[in-house]
Scaffold this active site. Structure first.
Site, PDB file in Angstrom:
ATOM      1  N   SER A  82       0.850  -1.189   0.000  1.00 28.38           N
ATOM      2  CA  SER A  82       0.000   0.000   0.000  1.00 28.38           C
ATOM      3  C   SER A  82       0.884   1.236   0.000  1.00 28.38           C
ATOM      4  O   SER A  82       1.978   1.228   0.568  1.00 28.38           O
ATOM      5  CB  SER A  82      -0.877  -0.012   1.256  1.00 28.38           C
ATOM      6  OG  SER A  82      -1.244   1.298   1.614  1.00 28.38           O
ATOM      7  N   LYS A 107       0.946  -3.356   4.881  1.00 26.40           N
ATOM      8  CA  LYS A 107       0.064  -4.110   3.991  1.00 26.40           C
ATOM      9  C   LYS A 107       0.777  -5.016   2.998  1.00 26.40           C
ATOM     10  O   LYS A 107       1.813  -4.678   2.443  1.00 26.40           O
ATOM     11  CB  LYS A 107      -0.817  -3.135   3.208  1.00 26.40           C
ATOM     12  CG  LYS A 107      -1.792  -2.400   4.073  1.00 26.40           C
ATOM     13  CD  LYS A 107      -3.041  -3.207   4.333  1.00 26.40           C
ATOM     14  CE  LYS A 107      -4.029  -2.937   3.229  1.00 26.40           C
ATOM     15  NZ  LYS A 107      -5.205  -3.770   3.359  1.00 26.40           N
ATOM     16  N   GLU A 113      -6.980 -10.782  -6.782  1.00 29.41           N
ATOM     17  CA  GLU A 113      -8.088  -9.830  -6.973  1.00 29.41           C
ATOM     18  C   GLU A 113      -8.270  -9.496  -8.453  1.00 29.41           C
ATOM     19  O   GLU A 113      -9.388  -9.360  -8.945  1.00 29.41           O
ATOM     20  CB  GLU A 113      -7.818  -8.546  -6.174  1.00 29.41           C
ATOM     21  CG  GLU A 113      -7.942  -8.751  -4.681  1.00 29.41           C
ATOM     22  CD  GLU A 113      -7.449  -7.546  -3.882  1.00 29.41           C
ATOM     23  OE1 GLU A 113      -8.231  -6.972  -3.145  1.00 29.41           O
ATOM     24  OE2 GLU A 113      -6.263  -7.192  -4.018  1.00 29.41           O
ATOM     25  N   GLN A 125     -16.844  -7.564 -37.847  1.00 27.03           N
ATOM     26  CA  GLN A 125     -15.476  -7.106 -37.581  1.00 27.03           C
ATOM     27  C   GLN A 125     -15.231  -6.901 -36.081  1.00 27.03           C
ATOM     28  O   GLN A 125     -14.096  -6.963 -35.612  1.00 27.03           O
ATOM     29  CB  GLN A 125     -15.226  -5.801 -38.351  1.00 27.03           C
ATOM     30  CG  GLN A 125     -13.868  -5.202 -38.128  1.00 27.03           C
ATOM     31  CD  GLN A 125     -13.544  -4.138 -39.165  1.00 27.03           C
ATOM     32  OE1 GLN A 125     -13.215  -4.463 -40.292  1.00 27.03           O
ATOM     33  NE2 GLN A 125     -13.668  -2.871 -38.798  1.00 27.03           N
ATOM     34  N   LYS A 133     -13.256  -9.550 -33.103  1.00 24.59           N
ATOM     35  CA  LYS A 133     -11.860  -9.818 -32.744  1.00 24.59           C
ATOM     36  C   LYS A 133     -11.429  -9.238 -31.402  1.00 24.59           C
ATOM     37  O   LYS A 133     -10.665  -9.870 -30.665  1.00 24.59           O
ATOM     38  CB  LYS A 133     -10.938  -9.331 -33.864  1.00 24.59           C
ATOM     39  CG  LYS A 133     -10.939 -10.293 -35.045  1.00 24.59           C
ATOM     40  CD  LYS A 133     -10.257  -9.749 -36.256  1.00 24.59           C
ATOM     41  CE  LYS A 133     -11.116  -8.807 -37.033  1.00 24.59           C
ATOM     42  NZ  LYS A 133     -12.351  -9.393 -37.606  1.00 24.59           N
TER      43      LYS A 133
END
Ligand code: ARG
Length: 459
Positions: A276, A282, A289, A321, A324
């Site tokens: 973080s 953290k 995720e 078209q 894709k």
């Protein structure tokens, strides 16, 4: 100069050129377009539609163009419209008049489907490989942790004890079904569309089977109108990827939960987490995720193409078209997700002690206590009621089922004896579930054997 401008009296608008061009996306089909053109040119010369020398000239030039493309020497912009035009323009630039003959007896409408089929074929095989790798990693993880017992959950509430190996193999079973679906999809991909031309076939005496053979297709499409309109094989690919991603996202979600401080069932390797910018402590499970988050786009891609195709009149329309971007995005997402999740599983740490500790609360052996009463001759529904009462007593007196004394047990049911403690021991709870497909060690081994057998016989 546009290859089709003969009929036009003035230039197209720049903004329309940009809107119309697919080159930035379908440039990814470059190699497949060359492969298709080489096979087509060979066929034209074999059938005497162009001369042998012309065929050779075209094929040599196409291979040169491919090499230049690989060396990053081919430039393009929106005025090239799409990859098919780009390559044809390049060919004409290099060999002049002869290059103008390559488009005999074909159209971009069958050419684009050809490229897409070649592309999907290769990607389909690659995705199957990645899925197999992941199944193997899961089997290994299961084999290395056969002694780990964790609570199994329903409603995200502790339910009954299960082997961690049994839990993780649930994902191998999902992936096995994915693999079977991808294999089925391969059969609908691997058919030659070339030679359908714009929509009606061609008046030239071509050999579509020769082209199919050259390109390793299993067969040849049967109806030219269907061929240039059909994108079912892409829909199947997108559907298969969406289900695959949903499976991966469920695994990601489980592991995000199991990796929390509250659970601590597993610990993710630093290599697949990030920190973080403000909170120094953290370590966030970003890779998982993102796999969970990116699943949304794979579902969107499927729904997107379904929507493009809905009520589209036959045969080819420019709407097609749009197919894709959906396809490339889903494949890219699936490839990366499979590779990353495989690495995550290979590198994570399994905290067996914490899993077992978690089994100590939540009365996850309550069903076994009820089964015990059944073994003493009590009907299951009555046993269920009695154990419900015992659990209530435990909650009030802050006890686990193991803490309840025999004397206390007997107040609820006089059939309970000393052997109850052995019966509700977590390990015994697991090992007793010997039913086929259950969580006992014995059933687990059979499951692993079957999976290995499946992988061996799956070609
Ligand atoms: N760029 C087109 C596509 O991706 C190729 C086919 C164009 N056909 C045509 N008639 N304009 O679908």
């Amino acid at each position: 100069m546009k290859l089709w401008e003969g009929r036009f009296s003035k230039d197209t608008a720049r903004i329309f050129d940009e809107f119309n061009a697919s080159i930035k996306v379908d440039i990814n089909l470059f190699e497949y377009d060359i492969m298709g053109s080489v096979a087509h040119a060979k066929m034209l010369s074999k059938c005497g539609i162009i001369s042998e020398e012309e065929g050779k000239l075209i094929i040599t030039a196409l291979n040169d163009i491919l090499n230049d493309y690989r060396d990053g020497k081919i430039e393009f912009d929106v005025s090239d419209e799409d990859v098919h035009m780009l390559i044809e323009k390049e060919l004409i630039k290099r060999i002049g008049q002869v290059g103008k003959k390559v488009h005999t007896a074909r159209s971009r409408n069958d050419q684009v489907v050809l490229d897409e089929r070649l592309f999907c074929r290769e990607k389909n095989i690659y995705l199957q490989e990645l899925i197999k790798n992941l199944i193997n990693t899961i089997i290994k993880l299961a084999e290395e942790n056969t002694d780990a017992i964790m609570p199994g959950f329903t409603h995200l509430q502790k339910a009954q004890p299960v082997l961690f190996s049994h839990y993780i193999l649930a994902y191998a079973q999902m992936l096995k079904r994915d693999l079977i679906r991808f294999k089925q999809n391969f059969n609908s991909i691997n058919i030659n569309p070339l030679g359908s031309a714009a929509l009606a076939g061609t008046s030239f005496d071509i050999d579509r089977f020769f082209v199919a053979n050259q390109l390793g297709f299993e067969g040849v499409t049967e109806n030219s109108i269907d061929t240039v309109s059909d994108r079912d094989f892409i829909l199947e690919m997108l559907f298969n990827i969406a289900i695959l991603q949903i499976h991966l996202s469920r695994l990601a979600e489980d592991f995000i939960i199991f990796n929390t401080d509250e659970f601590k069932f597993i610990e993710l390797d630093d290599a697949y987490c990030s920190g973080s910018s403000i909170m120094p402590q953290k370590k966030n499970p970003d890779a998982l995720e993102l796999i969970r988050g990116k699943t949304g786009r794979t579902i969107g891609n499927l729904v997107g193409l379904l929507t493009v195709l809905k009520a589209l009149p036959l045969s080819y329309n420019k709407d097609l078209q749009e197919d894709k971007e959906f396809l490339f995005d889903s494949i890219d997402t699936a490839e990366k997700s499979l590779i990353i999740i495989n690495e995550i599983l290979k590198t994570l740490r399994v905290n067996k002690e914490n899993m077992l500790m978690s089994c100590k609360s939540g009365f996850i052996n309550a069903t076994d206590l009820a089964d015990y009463l059944v073994s003493k001759g009590i009907a299951f529904r009555d046993a269920h009621f009695i154990v419900g009462n015992i659990v209530k007593f435990c909650i009030e007196s802050k006890k686990t089922l193991e803490d309840v004394s025999l004397k206390e047990y007997r107040q609820f049911c006089d059939k309970i004896e000393e052997d109850v403690y052995d019966f509700i021991d977590i390990r015994n709870c697991v090992q007793r579930r010997k039913s086929y497909g259950g969580t006992s060690q014995k059933a687990l081994m059979a499951q692993i054997d079957n999976l290995k057998e499946f992988l061996k016989s799956f070609e």
